[in-house]
Design an enzyme around this catalytic site. Structure first.
Site, PDB file in Angstrom:
ATOM      1  N   SER A 247       0.841  -1.194   0.000  1.00 33.02           N
ATOM      2  CA  SER A 247       0.000   0.000   0.000  1.00 33.02           C
ATOM      3  C   SER A 247       0.872   1.237   0.000  1.00 33.02           C
ATOM      4  O   SER A 247       2.058   1.202   0.329  1.00 33.02           O
ATOM      5  CB  SER A 247      -0.891   0.016   1.236  1.00 33.02           C
ATOM      6  OG  SER A 247      -0.106   0.322   2.374  1.00 33.02           O
ATOM      7  N   LYS A 248       0.213   2.312  -0.390  1.00 33.69           N
ATOM      8  CA  LYS A 248       0.839   3.616  -0.421  1.00 33.69           C
ATOM      9  C   LYS A 248       1.380   3.968   0.969  1.00 33.69           C
ATOM     10  O   LYS A 248       2.452   4.509   1.121  1.00 33.69           O
ATOM     11  CB  LYS A 248      -0.272   4.589  -0.824  1.00 33.69           C
ATOM     12  CG  LYS A 248       0.140   5.970  -1.134  1.00 33.69           C
ATOM     13  CD  LYS A 248      -1.046   6.610  -1.833  1.00 33.69           C
ATOM     14  CE  LYS A 248      -1.107   8.091  -1.615  1.00 33.69           C
ATOM     15  NZ  LYS A 248      -2.297   8.669  -2.241  1.00 33.69           N
ATOM     16  N   ARG A 249       0.584   3.633   1.964  1.00 32.05           N
ATOM     17  CA  ARG A 249       0.938   4.009   3.326  1.00 32.05           C
ATOM     18  C   ARG A 249       2.234   3.328   3.785  1.00 32.05           C
ATOM     19  O   ARG A 249       3.109   3.969   4.354  1.00 32.05           O
ATOM     20  CB  ARG A 249      -0.217   3.656   4.271  1.00 32.05           C
ATOM     21  CG  ARG A 249      -0.171   4.332   5.612  1.00 32.05           C
ATOM     22  CD  ARG A 249      -1.477   4.088   6.380  1.00 32.05           C
ATOM     23  NE  ARG A 249      -1.959   2.713   6.208  1.00 32.05           N
ATOM     24  CZ  ARG A 249      -1.473   1.665   6.850  1.00 32.05           C
ATOM     25  NH1 ARG A 249      -0.503   1.804   7.711  1.00 32.05           N
ATOM     26  NH2 ARG A 249      -1.962   0.454   6.621  1.00 32.05           N
ATOM     27  N   GLY A 252       4.977   3.583   0.248  1.00 34.24           N
ATOM     28  CA  GLY A 252       5.212   4.865  -0.421  1.00 34.24           C
ATOM     29  C   GLY A 252       5.150   4.775  -1.925  1.00 34.24           C
ATOM     30  O   GLY A 252       4.390   3.990  -2.494  1.00 34.24           O
TER      31      GLY A 252
END
Ligand code: GLU
Ligand code: ZN
Length: 493
Positions: A247-249, A252
């Site tokens: 994930s983006k979280r 990144g």
């Protein structure tokens, strides 16, 4: 005649296109290509707070870069809100949905009680069977309402056969009468998504596994609306090597398609890699052309096992999944040069070292040089980094080889000018002549040829390694080699 396949990719524009989304888009596109079907792009932008034009532009750009082309759209879900609400109202009229006048406070209170008594937290159906007089009263008073779907009661279940996951069933009693229109008149996503798919005539819904939780409810909406239910295929999750969902979280920018574009991936190489995250060729071949892939592709071959994407952020050797790098390396080194030339041009432009003559009077040299240096490269950005010395006289000398190959050998202070003179005097600046000259000098000076060669390589390329030194000399050219060797004396200061 078989009905035409119509698929769609409906990203929510709340960020960049990520690996998982790209893989889903690719599978949709492949299926349309395979079947001669239609691929529709739809932007699901009804959540205005989380949607942005910038994100829409980024998603379109990434899709275009990947070569994922669509036949229709992009359509914007927000333009069809009235249609979504109309569908809900139709369901109220036909008795498949009803208005719920409960206030948020009432619902919260009921949930709190149910929690205490450890009872089901589902909506209790208070408004499901209101008498007509009661409804009339609420309406006359202008009481706000939500619209809820009337989930069939009794022991039955809603089931479907997912093309990837197989038979999935959910009991009616496990589905509450869910809200399809909020009290502010806005439709819920779960409804909008279905209404849009019906309007667009979608025959197959290929989407991420996170959509699976919505599918039984959505099938109930299709049934209530009396329309044909599309076929579903849900794609497995993409995990990192620690089995966490990427994930983006947590990872990144490494999960953004854009990152790979910026870091020198060739689009087809990246598509090839993404396809392998969830699908394999019948002959297990790992490198394939678009034509081969389309020929072999089938939805049934989509793997239900979760895919593993080896995210490596701070690995000095591989900045991302080594498999992705190895596939890119393969394409970079083996494609016809003309196919990679535009990407290298972009790279050199980005670095500010593009010379239009590279495609003019120096074109032949340019192609030859690419062909020589690509044998050591993995990504197109290497051409502007380690490859910079070929295209510009303004290149950096890597400090490590500077120390090891130059500064450690004081003698080079005198030998560089000597090498420069001899190479300058050569009439034919060829592999044979340059090699002969350097071996001669080594013998005269009674110094190992390797010391001269390593020193020269570092001085004229800034790098510790590269193609054979004599090839390098020819590629950089007599005049520039001589100049660089003369200038190298200053490195000792
Ligand atoms: N907008 C949804 C998403 O981005 C698409 C879900 C679907 O494909 O039905 O996850
Ligand atoms: Zn109610």
């Amino acid at each position: 005649m078989e009905e035409q396949v119509i698929v769609r990719f409906p990203p929510s524009p709340s960020g960049y296109l990520h690996i998982g989304g790209a893989r889903t888009a690719i599978f949709n596109w492949l299926f349309a290509q395979k079947t001669g079907g239609k691929f529709i792009l739809r932007i699901e932008d009804t959540d205005a707070d989380r949607s942005s034009e910038e994100s829409v532009a980024g998603i379109l750009e990434s899709l275009k870069w990947l070569g994922v082309t669509w036949d229709e759209g992009p359509y914007f879900q927000s333009q069809f809100i009235a249609e979504h609400v109309a569908a809900a109202e139709k369901l109220v009229k036909s008795g498949h949905a009803y208005k719920c006048y409960c206030t948020k406070e009432q619902l919260d209170e009921k949930r709190r009680e149910a929690k205490q008594k450890k009872l089901s937290l589902q909506y209790d159906g208070t408004c499901r069977n209101l008498r007509p007089e009661e409804i009339e009263k609420k309406e006359a008073a202008g009481t706000p309402y939500t619209i809820r779907l009337k989930v069939p009661s009794g022991d039955g279940f809603v089931g479907f056969k997912d093309i990837v996951y197989g038979i999935i069933e959910k009991k009616f009693e496990d589905i509450e009468d869910f809200v399809i229109v909020r009290s502010n008149g806005k439709p819920l996503y779960i409804l909008s998504n279905v209404v849009d798919d019906i309007r667009d005539g979608i025959t197959h819904i290929l989407r991420g596994q996170d959509g699976l939780a919505n599918t039984p409810k959505q099938i109930l909406i299709y049934k209530a609306l009396g329309t044909q239910i599309p076929k579903f295929a849900h794609m497995s999750l993409t995990l990192d090597t620690k089995k966490a969902k990427i994930s983006k979280r947590t990872h990144g920018e490494l999960v953004a398609v854009r990152f790979y574009r910026e870091h020198g991936f060739l689009p087809w190489a990246f598509v090839n890699y993404l396809v392998l995250l969830g699908w394999s060729m019948p002959d297990a071949k790992e490198i394939f052309s678009k034509e081969e892939l389309i020929e072999a592709f089938s939805l049934e071959g989509i793997n239900r096992a979760n895919a593993v994407f080896d995210v490596r952020k701070d690995d000095p050797k591989f900045f991302t999944d080594p498999k992705a790098i190895s596939i890119n390396t393969h394409y970079l080194r083996n494609l016809p040069i003309e196919e990679i030339e535009p990407y290298i041009k972009t790279e050199l432009e980005k670095e500010g070292i593009w010379d239009p003559e590279f495609q003019g009077s120096k074109h032949e040299w340019f192609l030859r040089t690419i062909d020589l240096i690509r044998t050591r490269f993995h990504v197109t950005t290497d051409f502007g980094a380690a490859g910079r010395c070929y295209f510009s006289d303004d290149y950096l000398i890597d400090p490590k080889p500077l120390k090891k190959n130059i500064l450690k050998h004081e003698g080079l202070k005198e030998w560089f000018p000597l090498l420069a003179d001899r190479l300058e005097a050569l009439e034919a600046f060829t592999l044979e002549e340059t090699e002969r000259a350097i071996r001669e000098i080594a013998e005269e000076l009674k110094v190992k040829a390797g010391i001269l060669i390593n020193g020269m390589r570092t001085a004229i390329t800034g790098q510790p390694k590269g193609p054979g030194i004599f090839d390098v000399l020819i590629a950089i050219g007599q005049h520039r080699v001589v100049e660089r060797l003369r200038k190298a004396v200053a490195l000792f200061e």
